[in-house]
Write a protein that holds these residues in place. Structure first.
Motif, PDB file in Angstrom:
ATOM      1  N   MET A   1       0.836  -1.200   0.000  1.00 48.32           N
ATOM      2  CA  MET A   1       0.000   0.000   0.000  1.00 48.32           C
ATOM      3  C   MET A   1       0.873   1.254   0.000  1.00 48.32           C
ATOM      4  SD  MET A   1      -3.212   0.684   2.534  1.00 48.32           S
ATOM      5  CE  MET A   1      -2.387   1.946   3.488  1.00 48.32           C
ATOM      6  N   ALA A   2       0.458   2.242  -0.774  1.00 45.26           N
ATOM      7  CA  ALA A   2       1.257   3.472  -0.851  1.00 45.26           C
ATOM      8  C   ALA A   2       1.218   4.197   0.495  1.00 45.26           C
ATOM      9  CB  ALA A   2       0.700   4.363  -1.943  1.00 45.26           C
ATOM     10  N   ASP A   3       2.289   4.936   0.743  1.00 43.30           N
ATOM     11  CA  ASP A   3       2.332   5.727   1.973  1.00 43.30           C
ATOM     12  C   ASP A   3       1.275   6.822   1.920  1.00 43.30           C
ATOM     13  OD1 ASP A   3       4.527   4.796   3.559  1.00 43.30           O
ATOM     14  OD2 ASP A   3       5.855   5.517   1.982  1.00 43.30           O
ATOM     15  N   GLU A   4       0.679   7.092   3.079  1.00 40.73           N
ATOM     16  CA  GLU A   4      -0.196   8.262   3.159  1.00 40.73           C
ATOM     17  C   GLU A   4       0.559   9.332   3.955  1.00 40.73           C
ATOM     18  OE1 GLU A   4      -4.749   9.242   4.441  1.00 40.73           O
ATOM     19  OE2 GLU A   4      -3.352   8.586   5.985  1.00 40.73           O
ATOM     20  N   VAL A   5       0.813  10.449   3.291  1.00 48.72           N
ATOM     21  CA  VAL A   5       1.597  11.515   3.930  1.00 48.72           C
ATOM     22  C   VAL A   5       0.766  12.801   3.912  1.00 48.72           C
ATOM     23  CG1 VAL A   5       3.779  12.783   3.910  1.00 48.72           C
ATOM     24  CG2 VAL A   5       3.723  10.430   3.081  1.00 48.72           C
ATOM     25  N   VAL A  19       9.847  21.464   6.118  1.00 54.22           N
ATOM     26  CA  VAL A  19       9.297  20.134   5.839  1.00 54.22           C
ATOM     27  C   VAL A  19       8.967  20.007   4.352  1.00 54.22           C
ATOM     28  CG1 VAL A  19       7.460  18.522   6.414  1.00 54.22           C
ATOM     29  CG2 VAL A  19       8.424  19.981   8.198  1.00 54.22           C
ATOM     30  N   ARG A  20       8.400  21.080   3.783  1.00 57.89           N
ATOM     31  CA  ARG A  20       8.079  21.047   2.340  1.00 57.89           C
ATOM     32  C   ARG A  20       9.347  20.856   1.504  1.00 57.89           C
ATOM     33  NH1 ARG A  20       5.131  26.531   2.056  1.00 57.89           N
ATOM     34  NH2 ARG A  20       4.899  26.462   4.317  1.00 57.89           N
ATOM     35  N   ILE A  21      10.435  21.537   1.893  1.00 62.05           N
ATOM     36  CA  ILE A  21      11.697  21.398   1.136  1.00 62.05           C
ATOM     37  C   ILE A  21      12.218  19.969   1.257  1.00 62.05           C
ATOM     38  CG2 ILE A  21      14.127  22.114   1.042  1.00 62.05           C
ATOM     39  CD1 ILE A  21      13.172  24.941   1.925  1.00 62.05           C
ATOM     40  N   ALA A  22      12.201  19.430   2.472  1.00 62.78           N
ATOM     41  CA  ALA A  22      12.724  18.061   2.674  1.00 62.78           C
ATOM     42  C   ALA A  22      11.898  17.057   1.863  1.00 62.78           C
ATOM     43  CB  ALA A  22      12.710  17.710   4.154  1.00 62.78           C
ATOM     44  N   LEU A  23      10.581  17.214   1.864  1.00 65.01           N
ATOM     45  CA  LEU A  23       9.726  16.285   1.096  1.00 65.01           C
ATOM     46  C   LEU A  23      10.002  16.426  -0.402  1.00 65.01           C
ATOM     47  CD1 LEU A  23       6.371  16.716   3.082  1.00 65.01           C
ATOM     48  CD2 LEU A  23       7.768  14.633   3.001  1.00 65.01           C
ATOM     49  N   ALA A  24      10.218  17.662  -0.849  1.00 63.27           N
ATOM     50  CA  ALA A  24      10.518  17.883  -2.274  1.00 63.27           C
ATOM     51  C   ALA A  24      11.869  17.273  -2.636  1.00 63.27           C
ATOM     52  CB  ALA A  24      10.497  19.381  -2.589  1.00 63.27           C
ATOM     53  N   GLY A  27      11.332  13.768  -3.116  1.00 65.73           N
ATOM     54  CA  GLY A  27      10.327  13.409  -4.119  1.00 65.73           C
ATOM     55  C   GLY A  27       9.127  12.687  -3.521  1.00 65.73           C
ATOM     56  N   VAL A  28       8.766  13.045  -2.294  1.00 62.01           N
ATOM     57  CA  VAL A  28       7.628  12.394  -1.629  1.00 62.01           C
ATOM     58  C   VAL A  28       6.337  13.155  -1.959  1.00 62.01           C
ATOM     59  CG1 VAL A  28       6.629  11.756   0.614  1.00 62.01           C
ATOM     60  CG2 VAL A  28       9.110  11.674   0.287  1.00 62.01           C
ATOM     61  N   GLU A  29       5.320  12.409  -2.347  1.00 58.05           N
ATOM     62  CA  GLU A  29       4.022  13.059  -2.598  1.00 58.05           C
ATOM     63  C   GLU A  29       3.260  13.146  -1.287  1.00 58.05           C
ATOM     64  OE1 GLU A  29       1.759  11.550  -5.823  1.00 58.05           O
ATOM     65  OE2 GLU A  29       3.489  11.655  -7.160  1.00 58.05           O
ATOM     66  N   TYR A  30       2.563  14.236  -1.113  1.00 61.26           N
ATOM     67  CA  TYR A  30       1.839  14.411   0.153  1.00 61.26           C
ATOM     68  C   TYR A  30       0.660  15.351  -0.039  1.00 61.26           C
ATOM     69  CZ  TYR A  30       4.387  18.870   0.378  1.00 61.26           C
ATOM     70  OH  TYR A  30       4.899  20.116   0.099  1.00 61.26           O
ATOM     71  N   LYS A  31      -0.217  15.310   0.965  1.00 54.83           N
ATOM     72  CA  LYS A  31      -1.372  16.205   0.941  1.00 54.83           C
ATOM     73  C   LYS A  31      -1.114  17.307   1.966  1.00 54.83           C
ATOM     74  CE  LYS A  31      -6.249  15.740   1.560  1.00 54.83           C
ATOM     75  NZ  LYS A  31      -7.258  14.841   2.047  1.00 54.83           N
ATOM     76  N   GLU A  76      15.418   9.838   7.350  1.00 51.79           N
ATOM     77  CA  GLU A  76      15.615   8.420   7.720  1.00 51.79           C
ATOM     78  C   GLU A  76      14.666   7.496   6.964  1.00 51.79           C
ATOM     79  OE1 GLU A  76      15.515   7.806  11.965  1.00 51.79           O
ATOM     80  OE2 GLU A  76      16.967   9.408  12.297  1.00 51.79           O
ATOM     81  N   VAL A  77      13.427   7.948   6.778  1.00 54.82           N
ATOM     82  CA  VAL A  77      12.436   7.067   6.136  1.00 54.82           C
ATOM     83  C   VAL A  77      12.672   6.983   4.625  1.00 54.82           C
ATOM     84  CG1 VAL A  77       9.971   6.776   5.626  1.00 54.82           C
ATOM     85  CG2 VAL A  77      10.700   7.405   7.929  1.00 54.82           C
ATOM     86  N   TRP A  78      12.873   8.148   3.981  1.00 51.95           N
ATOM     87  CA  TRP A  78      13.085   8.160   2.528  1.00 51.95           C
ATOM     88  C   TRP A  78      14.590   8.294   2.294  1.00 51.95           C
ATOM     89  CZ3 TRP A  78       8.759  10.484   4.783  1.00 51.95           C
ATOM     90  CH2 TRP A  78       7.548   9.902   4.403  1.00 51.95           C
ATOM     91  N   ASN A  79      15.310   7.217   2.609  1.00 56.20           N
ATOM     92  CA  ASN A  79      16.782   7.301   2.632  1.00 56.20           C
ATOM     93  C   ASN A  79      17.423   6.856   1.318  1.00 56.20           C
ATOM     94  OD1 ASN A  79      16.277   4.637   2.738  1.00 56.20           O
ATOM     95  ND2 ASN A  79      17.226   4.255   4.726  1.00 56.20           N
ATOM     96  N   ASP A  80      16.588   6.690   0.281  1.00 55.65           N
ATOM     97  CA  ASP A  80      17.125   6.205  -0.992  1.00 55.65           C
ATOM     98  C   ASP A  80      17.721   7.316  -1.852  1.00 55.65           C
ATOM     99  OD1 ASP A  80      14.454   7.116  -1.051  1.00 55.65           O
ATOM    100  OD2 ASP A  80      14.195   6.292  -3.069  1.00 55.65           O
ATOM    101  N   LYS A  81      17.402   8.582  -1.534  1.00 56.81           N
ATOM    102  CA  LYS A  81      17.973   9.674  -2.345  1.00 56.81           C
ATOM    103  C   LYS A  81      18.163  10.944  -1.516  1.00 56.81           C
ATOM    104  CE  LYS A  81      15.131  12.062  -5.186  1.00 56.81           C
ATOM    105  NZ  LYS A  81      14.002  12.446  -6.043  1.00 56.81           N
ATOM    106  N   SER A  82      18.995  11.853  -2.045  1.00 53.88           N
ATOM    107  CA  SER A  82      19.256  13.162  -1.436  1.00 53.88           C
ATOM    108  C   SER A  82      19.468  13.103   0.083  1.00 53.88           C
ATOM    109  CB  SER A  82      18.111  14.141  -1.730  1.00 53.88           C
ATOM    110  OG  SER A  82      17.814  14.177  -3.087  1.00 53.88           O
ATOM    111  N   PRO A  83      20.508  12.384   0.552  1.00 55.38           N
ATOM    112  CA  PRO A  83      20.743  12.355   2.004  1.00 55.38           C
ATOM    113  C   PRO A  83      21.015  13.754   2.542  1.00 55.38           C
ATOM    114  CG  PRO A  83      22.634  11.443   0.832  1.00 55.38           C
ATOM    115  CD  PRO A  83      21.555  11.658  -0.196  1.00 55.38           C
ATOM    116  N   LEU A  84      20.424  14.057   3.671  1.00 56.33           N
ATOM    117  CA  LEU A  84      20.587  15.402   4.241  1.00 56.33           C
ATOM    118  C   LEU A  84      21.728  15.457   5.248  1.00 56.33           C
ATOM    119  CD1 LEU A  84      16.818  16.344   4.692  1.00 56.33           C
ATOM    120  CD2 LEU A  84      18.382  17.087   2.884  1.00 56.33           C
ATOM    121  N   PHE A  85      22.229  14.285   5.651  1.00 61.82           N
ATOM    122  CA  PHE A  85      23.315  14.237   6.631  1.00 61.82           C
ATOM    123  C   PHE A  85      24.531  13.519   6.054  1.00 61.82           C
ATOM    124  CE2 PHE A  85      19.775  14.930   9.527  1.00 61.82           C
ATOM    125  CZ  PHE A  85      20.335  15.779  10.471  1.00 61.82           C
ATOM    126  N   SER A  86      25.689  13.882   6.600  1.00 63.02           N
ATOM    127  CA  SER A  86      26.937  13.186   6.269  1.00 63.02           C
ATOM    128  C   SER A  86      26.934  11.802   6.939  1.00 63.02           C
ATOM    129  CB  SER A  86      28.085  14.048   6.801  1.00 63.02           C
ATOM    130  OG  SER A  86      29.194  13.276   7.074  1.00 63.02           O
TER     131      SER A  86
END
Ligand code: GS8
Length: 219
Positions: A1-5, A19-24, A27-31, A76-86
């Protein structure tokens, strides 16, 4: 099931923008649900019963509060791209330190700049510029606070750039004159779509602050 964000938000909020920048970036879709701070929704009161503030990220029904904590959660959750930490724990600790300074000083001093006049305003301007100069020192010659990559401190700090015009106009000073490297960094960040599409027009922030000041009876 797709994530509900779901993001409980308020458009001029620099905390919501983080939060909007981090989600962008991820590439997380959210409402996005815009809150009315004077008439908070039952969902906000239930999701953040401690502070009753936006932003709140609700991920598959689970609420996460406090913008810096939310940004770390997203990383941590969307850790497949654009890591924000070293990968390096010392670099990570430093990033948290500088983001914490932004939280403690920039918002507080900025608010005092537009809310006050006279000596109180001069003091707020001094503290604000002292803090920007410290941040400028930390940035050094790096393109981003995260080094070659846009990272956690960049996400934490860049939303305030949309408030700079308000601070400068209310406080009658120029950030570029005092801290040119910070302004060059803002321009670099604005080349990223995650930032340019998130940050509102500075004039819109100034207008909303004007309305707010009026409602508070501040000239
Ligand atoms: C600050 C959030 C905040 O101040 C964070 O998430 O980082 N430390 C928190 N949110 C404000 C809107 S932006 O000014 C808010 O929700 N205020 C509602 C209130 O004070 O009742």
């Amino acid at each position: 099931m797709a994530d509900e964000v779901i993001l409980l938000d308020l458009w001029p909020s620099p905390f919501g923008m983080r939060v909007r920048i981090a989600l962008a970036e991820k590439g997380v879709e959210y409402k996005q649900k815009e809150e009315d701070i004077r008439d908070k929704s039952p969902l906000l009161l239930k999701s953040n019963p401690v502070y009753k503030k936006i932003p709140v990220l609700i991920h598959n029904g689970k609420p996460i509060c406090e913008s810096l904590i939310v940004v770390q959660y997203i990383d941590e959750v969307w850790n497949d791209k654009s890591p924000l930490f070293s990968q390096d724990p010392f670099e990570r600790a430093k990033a948290r330190f500088w983001a914490d300074l932004v939280d403690k000083k920039i918002y507080d001093c900025g608010t005092r700049i537009w809310r006050t006049k006279g000596d109180a305003q001069e003091q707020a301007k001094k503290e604000f510029l002292d803090c920007l100069k410290l941040l400028e020192g930390e940035l050094g010659e790096k393109p981003y606070f995260g080094g070659n990559n846009f990272g956690f401190v960049d996400v934490a700090f860049v939303p305030f750039a949309s408030w700079f015009y308000t601070y400068e106009t209310c406080g009658n000073f120029s950030i570029e004159e005092e801290c040119p490297k910070i302004i060059a960094w803002v321009k670099r960040c604005m080349e990223k779509e995650s930032v340019s599409k998130t940050l509102p027009e500075p004039q819109k922030i100034y207008d909303v602050v004007g309305h707010f000041k009026k409602s508070l009876g501040i000239k």
